[in-house]
Design an enzyme around this catalytic site. Structure first.
Site, PDB file in Angstrom:
ATOM      1  CB  SER B 231      -0.897  -0.033   1.239  1.00 40.98           C
ATOM      2  OG  SER B 231      -2.007   0.790   1.076  1.00 40.98           O
ATOM      3  CD  GLN B 253      -1.192   3.562   3.138  1.00 41.74           C
ATOM      4  OE1 GLN B 253      -2.201   3.985   3.682  1.00 41.74           O
ATOM      5  NE2 GLN B 253      -1.219   2.572   2.278  1.00 41.74           N
ATOM      6  CG  HIS B 256      -1.725  -0.902   5.550  1.00 37.60           C
ATOM      7  ND1 HIS B 256      -2.733  -1.774   5.806  1.00 37.60           N
ATOM      8  CD2 HIS B 256      -2.329   0.266   5.241  1.00 37.60           C
ATOM      9  CE1 HIS B 256      -3.900  -1.155   5.661  1.00 37.60           C
ATOM     10  NE2 HIS B 256      -3.677   0.095   5.317  1.00 37.60           N
ATOM     11  CD  GLU B 321      -3.284   1.394  -2.341  1.00 33.28           C
ATOM     12  OE1 GLU B 321      -2.210   1.444  -1.694  1.00 33.28           O
ATOM     13  OE2 GLU B 321      -4.155   0.529  -2.122  1.00 33.28           O
ATOM     14  CG  HIS B 322      -4.511   5.380  -0.337  1.00 34.35           C
ATOM     15  ND1 HIS B 322      -3.707   4.282  -0.100  1.00 34.35           N
ATOM     16  CD2 HIS B 322      -5.794   4.945  -0.244  1.00 34.35           C
ATOM     17  CE1 HIS B 322      -4.484   3.227   0.150  1.00 34.35           C
ATOM     18  NE2 HIS B 322      -5.747   3.598   0.061  1.00 34.35           N
ATOM     19  CG  ASP B 355      -8.058   2.434   4.302  1.00 32.29           C
ATOM     20  OD1 ASP B 355      -7.934   2.542   3.074  1.00 32.29           O
ATOM     21  OD2 ASP B 355      -7.100   2.467   5.101  1.00 32.29           O
ATOM     22  CD  GLU B 409      -7.940  -6.547 -42.900  1.00 26.69           C
ATOM     23  OE1 GLU B 409      -8.373  -7.555 -42.305  1.00 26.69           O
ATOM     24  OE2 GLU B 409      -7.826  -5.422 -42.363  1.00 26.69           O
ATOM     25  CG  HIS B 414     -13.660 -12.333 -43.869  1.00 26.26           C
ATOM     26  ND1 HIS B 414     -13.027 -13.529 -43.672  1.00 26.26           N
ATOM     27  CD2 HIS B 414     -13.765 -11.759 -42.639  1.00 26.26           C
ATOM     28  CE1 HIS B 414     -12.756 -13.676 -42.379  1.00 26.26           C
ATOM     29  NE2 HIS B 414     -13.189 -12.609 -41.733  1.00 26.26           N
TER      30      HIS B 414
END
Lengths: 429, 429
Positions: B231, B253, B256, B321-322, B355, B409, B414
């Site tokens: 984190s 933080q 964690h 992330e944050h 959170d 192509e 096709h």
């Protein structure tokens, strides 16, 4: 093409758990990635010599080369690709997401900010064939998303040039740069950067087994779209379908690749037989016969279902890349379809219409992955950030509950970040 | 916590190209996956004995066990988790996408059908801690999407039970089943199915290195959310920030994980020093001190930027992330933020608020992947199918252009699928 019952087919496809990795390819690819990582452009030059048989010391396609390409392609092609671009643009513009926010009590503001990914790489296969449609289908959604830097990589021809149709389509679609590099080395260059190729955030586009392996290895360091498997079509046909149309559509899928899958599910024995006959008849006149015959023999099936309901159930189990509903009231029946990449309705919506022209993307989930993934779209080139604003009062009101939850998880510093504000007598507004 | 300049930090983070795979873990995980694949529940029983030290021959948590759990947890917890559920639900409901269609000339109908993924697995880590918030953040978006079968897997405690907070939260969130299985074996069971655990289409949720490796290996056979790294928080603070709040948030933080990253970018030397002092002071009183000290020493930095503009540039490079903007007019400044998982605005929006409680998801892109990915959301549990309907007239009008593109192509079958309709004098309407 073999005729089987729905039950027989179900047993046939009972997918065996795989985790198959071709370790020989993986090993070769890992070495290439490490080499490009270490030696940059020099490694790209060496691999171009080795795999593409050309000597290149720079890779960026010049403005002059694109001008020249535009003169080489014919005007019918340019008109068709322009029209396709319009259709693709119109469809994909609806996919563009907007940022939003909501207000709640006590000065709370929550939201979701949507932004474009900044730099994208697009792999366009080369070699014998040219795929200008793939250029449009990958570049246009990125462009609509607002990607600032769109970089195409594609293998050079033996003369050191890039196919003119691909170059012309790249300019029309709005790519920023085209590099003459292919294979795993091109993916490595996009993922980690070299002197001449800038590192990107996401890599999209189809490729051979080496390209697919390289995308899998760099996944995480950059984003990727998907690992595409061989192409598939599933046609559901009732008594209103035209057997010659169905046969033509199955054959069009079969010509892609020996590993392509063409199946038809029908509720009518007669129709099954008629389609079988038509396939035999039409196949004789087609250019890519060897591929078609191998593909149909291995993976082509006409499946008899007792009811349309059983047919739809089987479709959802297969989760085909392309699904054609050639039945009465096809549009009313899409509510029964849960898993399919693209759904083509009625007698006049054959799959090549979607491959080239109609507007929706032709990059679709294969190998049953339509059960959990989507066609390539504008959303693949955008990302979201959450927005959280609480006022002093709002946080005060929520404090005890947040502290309770933090303590339950044993995270006391989390609780402390709330408490220090809650208990602050001099807290500013 | 070390104070450095923005330039110094940029050099520090110049991310070295990785392709790092812990081959020892990968090897162990591949063996576990193969074993579960082959031996099903028997393998799960064996791994539970080996890794979780419990003997289990069935894995489904019973209704009685959940009833019991609800009695064990206290009412403050239940109230808090109920309130969190409401907030999370309200935010995520806005994310639910709708099917759409457009009509064009000549009876053309194009569209995008949005459907829920049918079966989902959610990994909830166990062991020493319990994460009821993770249950809410993964189950609620799946529920809103309309997923029919939501299956939680989580490691059993040594007594063979599951943490009561996790069980209570699972019922509140609306999970369909909870299985006492953890580790790589749980991921394998969800990906390929066993006698008692049904194969799912997508696996979400965080886990340790073995779980992450297993998710990477099964990716492709099933969808996964993301491979979460450690984190991170990045606080941008100007002179209006409160140093004690900033310090508390960085510390929250850091608790964690030793590998967590807590950084603060400030334009004010004085503020940097004040935060440094506060960190030292507050850290003394926190429970998870050893983790916090290691984490801050390794990855904690206070960075001096010359201007807010430089600070925002660095933020976009880091793609945290944050992100907390503790500056004057934070909301007006989010236009400068391009890459961040979640953006917290002002003095009263600390990261633990997000959170647990505010509503947006706490599963966010880590390790710089916010440059190309999004928070977990309802969109992760839905997929799209394109819809294409052309009338006879519409296909007729487009025929020549599609044929031109197919021929370019080299795909003549096709072209044939279009031509057979175009040239059919008896074509039905």
């Amino acid at each position: 093409m073999q005729i089987v019952t729905a039950k027989q087919y179900k047993n046939e496809i009972l997918r065996v758990a795989s985790i198959q990795n071709d370790t020989k390819i993986d090993q070769a690819v890992l070495e290439i990635i490490a080499d490009v990582n270490k030696n940059g452009d020099a490694a790209l030059t060496a691999y171009s010599a080795k795999f593409d048989c050309v000597n290149l010391d720079h890779f960026l396609v010049s403005k002059e080369e694109i001008d020249e390409a535009e003169k080489l392609v014919d005007s019918l092609f340019l008109t068709a690709i322009q029209r396709a671009k319009e259709n693709i643009t119109q469809f994909h513009e609806v996919q563009k997401e907007q940022s939003w926010f909501m207000n709640k009590e006590d000065g709370i503001l929550l939201g979701q900010k949507v932004t474009a990914i900044e730099k994208v790489g697009v792999y366009i296969p080369g070699g014998k064939a040219a795929y200008p449609s793939t250029v449009l289908m990958n570049v246009i959604p990125a462009k609509i998303a607002g990607v600032e830097s769109i970089n195409i990589v594609t293998p050079p021809q033996p003369d050191g040039k890039v196919n003119p149709h691909v170059l012309a389509a790249s300019r029309i679609a709005g790519a920023d740069r085209i590099f003459k590099v292919g294979g795993a080395q091109a993916i490595a260059a996009l993922a980690y950067g070299t002197e001449s190729i800038e590192k990107v955030d996401k890599i999209v586009g189809p490729g051979n087994a080496y390209v697919a392996s390289a995308k899998k290895w760099v996944y995480g360091d950059v984003a990727i779209d998907m690992i595409a498997g061989p192409s598939e079509i599933c046609v559901v046909a009732d008594e209103t379908a035209k057997a010659d149309y169905v046969a033509a559509d199955l054959l069009s899928q079969a010509e892609h690749d020996e590993r392509a899958t063409s199946i038809c599910i029908t509720t009518h024995q007669q129709m099954a037989k008629a389609i079988q006959r038509e396939i035999r008849k039409q196949a004789e006149h087609l250019e890519r016969q060897t591929i078609i015959q191998t593909s149909l023999k291995q993976n082509g099936r006409i499946i008899i279902a007792d009811t349309l309901h059983e047919a739809f159930e089987l479709v959802n189990e297969i989760a085909p890349e392309h699904l054609q509903l050639m039945i009465k009231n096809p549009t009313e029946n899409i509510s029964y379809i849960r898993n399919a990449g693209a759904i083509f309705l009625g007698n006049y919506s054959p799959e090549p219409l979607g491959d080239y022209f109609a507007g929706p993307n032709h990059t679709l989930p294969t190998s049953g992955t339509a059960a959990f993934s989507s066609p390539l779209g504008v959303y693949d080139f955008m990302k979201k950030s959450s927005i959280i604003h609480y006022s002093k009062d709002a946080l005060q009101a929520a404090s005890n509950q947040i502290i309770t939850l933090a303590n339950t998880e044993g995270l006391s510093a989390h609780a402390n970040a709330i408490r220090i504000r809650k208990d602050d007598e001099n807290a500013p507004i």
